[in-house]
Design an enzyme around this catalytic site. Sequence first.
Site, mmCIF file in Angstrom:
data_model
loop_
_atom_site.group_PDB
_atom_site.id
_atom_site.type_symbol
_atom_site.label_atom_id
_atom_site.label_comp_id
_atom_site.label_asym_id
_atom_site.label_seq_id
_atom_site.Cartn_x
_atom_site.Cartn_y
_atom_site.Cartn_z
ATOM 1 N N PRO A 306 -9.874 -36.651 -78.251
ATOM 2 C CA PRO A 306 -9.666 -35.372 -78.941
ATOM 3 C C PRO A 306 -8.420 -35.445 -79.824
ATOM 4 O O PRO A 306 -7.364 -35.870 -79.364
ATOM 5 C CB PRO A 306 -9.463 -34.373 -77.792
ATOM 6 C CG PRO A 306 -9.977 -35.052 -76.578
ATOM 7 C CD PRO A 306 -9.801 -36.515 -76.795
ATOM 8 N N CYS A 391 -1.083 -32.979 -72.617
ATOM 9 C CA CYS A 391 -0.442 -32.377 -73.787
ATOM 10 C C CYS A 391 1.055 -32.208 -73.531
ATOM 11 O O CYS A 391 1.458 -31.560 -72.556
ATOM 12 C CB CYS A 391 -1.074 -31.028 -74.109
ATOM 13 S SG CYS A 391 -0.411 -30.261 -75.601
#
Length: 649
Positions: A306, A391
Amino acid sequence: RFVTSKEQFHAYLRERGEPRGQDEEEEKEEEQEVGIGQGEPPAKRVKAEGTGRDKENQEDAGAEEKEPVERKRARGQNKSRPCMKPNHYEQNRLCPSVTQGCADKCFFGPRCRFLHDVGEYLALKPPDLGQRCVLFDTFGKCTYGVTCRFAQAHLGAGFQNIVNTELAKQWEGKALVRNNLSKELQHRLRKRKFSFKKAEEFLRALSKLRGDGRKGGKGTGCSAEEQEVSNCTTPQEGCGDDPACPMLPEQGEDPKADGLQSPSPRGDEEASSIQTVGPVTDEDVIKLRPCEKKKLEIQGKLYLAPLTTCGNLPFRRICKRLGADVTCGEMAVCTNLLQGQASEWALLKRHHTEDIFGVQLEGAFPDTMTKCAELLNQTIEVDFVDINVGCPIDLVYKKGGGCALMTRSNKFEQIVRGMHSVLDVPLTVKIRTGVQEKMNVAHKLLPKLREWGAAMVTLHGRSREQRYTRSADWDYIAECAQVARPMPLFGNGDILSYEDANRAMQMGVSGIMIARQVPGGALIKPWLFTEIKEQRHWDISSSERFELLRDFTNYGLEHWGSDTQGVEKTRKFLLEWLSFLCRYIPVGLLEFLPQKINERPPYYMGRDYLETLMASQNVDDWIRISELLLGPVPPSFTFLPKHKANSYR
């Protein structure tokens, strides 16, 4: 012989490029004085200036005080960049009812703020960008009609939209893009009328376990973690056959493994009230066991990770064509999906060419993540769902999501178990080595993730503190691959050539994930997938790279539209990609192969003008490339990339 100086490099591009007007030069000087910094990427400029100051004034205390401030500004994202969304086309837009051929049925009637006179709109419309419309050439019909910036290719007498009937019939009834958000589903989400039956049952069982753990925690002798997450082995009073209560573990079983399992259905009466269509199958009567769930067979395949901002559908189509096997949508925030935000649901769209496709969710709490997993399980078509536990950005970390979940084991377990209980597709997790540098914790989490229900884990060989700087720790990834067995583990980090990929596969991982953020192998050279499969260094020419950019713009016009709004959105994402693509060094110019992902190249001249232009890190040169594909930019257009080049420092 290709190495040159900064001054010679820019002088060559200015000489070959179109001359600027005097007004444009003055505007450029004003922007540089204000400090927008479009002329040079911030990290590169700061390093050059800092080096000169150190040589000239090593003992200057004032310079030493300013230096940390500049370094901080050159790190991470350009958070204070100006608003770059063009709004000039909002003032004189044509009403959609006119474009669709039903001007008399405008919902707003006389209160409509858009134009209804086609002649007036065409007088104010910017000039067309070309004589061929990619939508008309591909599908036989352009749904944007007169608003298309290539309208001269399909407008007839009286501004009527021409349709190629034979070509349009070939695409009739085919769903090219799936996972769209319908108005009916958006209304149900906004009115909170969507049923989260499985998720609510799991959360009720979880809350009951929490209550029992608090009441009897001291007497049972369970640890604080076990009291919050697991079910104690002591039978609960008054539980009986209550369907909301999970099954208690038998002797010899792990209480933590069964304590958070999804409860059984409420009963035959409630199950029979659900209306179904078609013949009754075994799945309608008998619940699938975990071992009977769909398997994720992607070992040895190339996985495009991603990519926030840049991993959009047109870019994934480029990578899929160049050899990517597995694709995944951009990170989507679960709370925004539950609220029915169209911009967040757009991240879940899947092109029909993506045969193995997944979506990545970000969240910090088991209730929202479990409900979102059930929502996606019922409404979209995916092959797997991924949890983002890697993240590093502060906005996500400070709310308890991303890397923060690696330090919140209770919440992490509840999220994984809850999502696994409501999904019919495999659940995967992407993690980092840890939060702090040199304090790795991934090897401790991997056995737990396998127990909680994760089908696969992807490990990025950096900690949160490292972000995307320095080299990935592949030795540690190899250790984790042994710990994770038999669960497959994919490795991620610093793969920019087929030699890097071969070295990674020798570490014992099940596969490799190519590029996510700064620096990103797939963003710098998306033809990396072809190099890995063909086991060669591809000396791709500048014309071939330009054709990839042309294909991206065509895919972007298909996806975002060929009107002014769609053209500018395509330009925006093209420029974001060019901010990474400029870091590629052609194979024919390298003295030593292969190119390393953290190497900072000197200024060099390409083998032709286009290759030199693509090597420029000047924002104006990126805009010039976009103008070759999408025509001139709007007045007062500005662009500053989202990510800074801190990885080169």
